[in-house]
Design a protein around this motif. Structure first.
Motif, PDB file in Angstrom:
ATOM      1  N   PRO A  21      76.421  52.990 -19.398  1.00 53.28           N
ATOM      2  CA  PRO A  21      76.040  52.114 -20.514  1.00 53.28           C
ATOM      3  C   PRO A  21      75.690  50.732 -19.970  1.00 53.28           C
ATOM      4  O   PRO A  21      76.020  50.392 -18.834  1.00 53.28           O
ATOM      5  N   ASP A  22      75.031  49.944 -20.777  1.00 56.60           N
ATOM      6  CA  ASP A  22      74.677  48.575 -20.396  1.00 56.60           C
ATOM      7  C   ASP A  22      75.921  47.698 -20.559  1.00 56.60           C
ATOM      8  O   ASP A  22      76.456  47.580 -21.665  1.00 56.60           O
ATOM      9  N   PRO A  23      76.416  47.081 -19.468  1.00 58.88           N
ATOM     10  CA  PRO A  23      77.639  46.274 -19.593  1.00 58.88           C
ATOM     11  C   PRO A  23      77.493  45.115 -20.566  1.00 58.88           C
ATOM     12  O   PRO A  23      78.492  44.650 -21.136  1.00 58.88           O
ATOM     13  N   ARG A  24      76.275  44.654 -20.785  1.00 56.61           N
ATOM     14  CA  ARG A  24      76.053  43.562 -21.728  1.00 56.61           C
ATOM     15  C   ARG A  24      76.276  44.001 -23.172  1.00 56.61           C
ATOM     16  O   ARG A  24      76.437  43.153 -24.071  1.00 56.61           O
ATOM     17  N   LEU A  25      76.291  45.319 -23.401  1.00 59.66           N
ATOM     18  CA  LEU A  25      76.448  45.838 -24.759  1.00 59.66           C
ATOM     19  C   LEU A  25      77.854  46.378 -25.025  1.00 59.66           C
ATOM     20  O   LEU A  25      78.109  46.933 -26.090  1.00 59.66           O
ATOM     21  N   ILE A  26      78.749  46.229 -24.049  1.00 57.94           N
ATOM     22  CA  ILE A  26      80.134  46.656 -24.231  1.00 57.94           C
ATOM     23  C   ILE A  26      80.922  45.499 -24.839  1.00 57.94           C
ATOM     24  O   ILE A  26      80.949  44.399 -24.274  1.00 57.94           O
ATOM     25  N   PRO A  27      81.552  45.684 -25.985  1.00 56.76           N
ATOM     26  CA  PRO A  27      82.273  44.587 -26.643  1.00 56.76           C
ATOM     27  C   PRO A  27      83.344  43.979 -25.741  1.00 56.76           C
ATOM     28  O   PRO A  27      84.059  44.694 -25.031  1.00 56.76           O
ATOM     29  N   ASP A  28      83.443  42.661 -25.776  1.00 55.90           N
ATOM     30  CA  ASP A  28      84.457  41.940 -25.007  1.00 55.90           C
ATOM     31  C   ASP A  28      85.823  42.160 -25.652  1.00 55.90           C
ATOM     32  O   ASP A  28      86.027  41.807 -26.820  1.00 55.90           O
ATOM     33  N   PRO A  29      86.807  42.721 -24.909  1.00 56.59           N
ATOM     34  CA  PRO A  29      88.118  43.011 -25.514  1.00 56.59           C
ATOM     35  C   PRO A  29      89.091  41.840 -25.482  1.00 56.59           C
ATOM     36  O   PRO A  29      90.239  41.993 -25.904  1.00 56.59           O
ATOM     37  N   SER A  30      88.649  40.678 -24.994  1.00 54.05           N
ATOM     38  CA  SER A  30      89.578  39.559 -24.786  1.00 54.05           C
ATOM     39  C   SER A  30      90.337  39.184 -26.053  1.00 54.05           C
ATOM     40  O   SER A  30      91.566  39.031 -26.049  1.00 54.05           O
TER      41      SER A  30
END
Length: 435
Positions: free
Chosen positions: A97-106
């Motif tokens: 997947p595109d890492p830019r499209l993975i939601p930030d879990p912070s």
């Protein structure tokens, strides 16, 4: 060779084979005697020899090749998903997947810590269990199912096969097939029975032939099949269910890995009266590969057997990970990001396929993180020419179940993260490479 293997128990026999390998008596590719022959020479029950070979297969020491026998495995590299290591080429065969499209879990991480979970407590977080039941019920209702949480889809499939099968049992796999499924079946010592895949998914004739061959399980991808991107159509799913209706105890494993990213509706092989089934949905494609969690909806018997392999304090999935998953999937902003990612993958893949089509290169409009591109020449030849132009592509040969199959004429390309300029360059280089 059987006269050099000793032992009267499965563990002793396995240790003997391991010792012969370590001393160099057995090397990569060395054949082992058939189970019946080994049992006779050692004067043990056939099941003892079967158990020994199963132990060796699970340890990765031997590999079952069906009718071709069992051989000692080598240390040669095998095809794996993800980025290639040690290359200066632009890798367009990753399947990532595109890492830019993975939601930030912070933000979610700050909310999931709470009371520690101790040994003996339920292995499934109550909140995730409730959410997963509602999610799955939308597609499996009115089937009676139970929820299990595993460390990703591959872990789920491995456990499902292990609780249902014995060594040398036959498993139907899509052909071409997802790499992890190939490895799981081979390392488990099972026999892979190929079922061809076309633009509508598994073929009816292929499944019927696999059932005639005595399969005890079938692994199917209902949407965005990897590597072809095919999804089951309503008509094909109905036809497959009709065939499976006569075999209600064959374990159906559906790996719906693309679930929340899919634009096409879910279609299933699981009929209303089927007795053994599992629908597996991981979160890795939309929450990221590092979120090693999958939900498995199974029949009651399968659930009980899986529960024995997921006991509190030993092999459970971290409750922190479960809570993090639930927090993200119930956050409207995260859900919106997943929907945006779904649209992005679909539009970028469609645009690339259209560019290729304008040059006469066939690429069916399918779903998934990659494209399955049909070539007029052998894929390895085209891939070699692309390497000289700076691209690293993955050929369809990696996904073939039969090592002796004819050379593939397909490439699987992951292009959704390319810029417009890079897309234009790759299309031009691919067109040139096929001439």
């Amino acid at each position: 060779m059987s006269d050099q293997i000793i032992g009267t128990t499965a563990a002793d026999i396995a240790d003997s084979v391991r010792d012969l390998r370590d001393r160099g008596v057995l090397v990569a590719g060395s054949p082992l005697p058939p189970v019946r022959e080994l049992a006779t020479s050692l004067g043990v029950n056939r099941n003892t020899a079967v158990a020994a070979y199963r132990q060796l297969a699970q340890a990765g020491i031997v590999l079952s090749r069906g009718r071709a026998g069992t051989v000692i495995t080598g240390h040669e590299s095998v095809a794996q998903e993800g980025y290639a290591s040690d290359t200066v080429l632009r890798d367009v065969g990753t399947g990532n997947p595109d890492p830019r499209l993975i939601p930030d879990p912070s933000r979610a991480l700050a909310t999931v810590a709470g009371r520690p979970v101790l040994y003996g407590e339920p292995v499934i977080d109550p909140g995730l269990d409730e959410w997963a039941r509602d999610w799955i019920a939308q597609d499996l209702d009115p089937l009676d199912f139970r929820i299990t949480v595993t460390s990703g889809a591959v872990d789920a499939v491995e456990r499902l096969l292990a609780q249902a099968l014995m060594r040398d049992d036959a498993v139907a796999l899509e052909d071409p097939c997802f790499l992890a499924s190939i490895h799981t079946v081979r390392l488990g010592g099972y026999r892979a029975i190929p079922v061809p895949v076309d633009e509508e998914g598994m073929t009816v004739e292929g499944l019927r032939a696999a059932l005639d061959a005595g399969i005890r399980a079938v692994i199917c991808t209902p949407r965005a099949q990897n590597p072809t991107g095919a999804s089951l159509t309503p008509a094909r799913a109905a036809a497959l269910r009709a065939v499976l209706a006569e075999h209600p105890y064959v374990l159906i494993i559906e790996d719906d890995h693309f679930s929340l990213l899919a634009q096409r509706p879910y279609e299933t092989l699981i009929g209303p009266d089927h007795r053994r089934f599992a629908l597996v949905r991981s979160v890795s494609k939309f929450l990221g590969p590092d979120m090693c969690l999958a939900v498995a909806a199974t029949d009651a018997t399968t659930h009980e057997r899986l529960a024995m392999r997921l006991s509190p304090g030993t092999t459970w999935v971290s409750h922190l990970l479960q809570r993090l998953t639930l927090t993200q999937l119930t956050d409207r902003s995260v859900v919106a990001e997943i929907e945006a990612a779904r649209d992005h993958y679909a539009s970028r893949n469609a645009a690339f396929a259209a560019r290729l089509g304008a040059h006469g290169i066939v690429c069916a409009p399918t779903e998934g993180l990659s494209l399955w591109i049909e070539l007029p020449k052998p894929a390895r030849l085209v891939a070699e020419r692309l390497m000289r132009r700076g691209w690293l592509a993955r050929t369809g040969d990696d996904f073939a179940l039969d090592d002796r199959a004819d050379p593939s004429h397909h490439l699987r390309l992951t292009v959704h993260d390319l810029s417009d300029d890079d897309t234009a360059t790759l299309v031009a280089d691919l067109v040139a490479a096929t001439r």
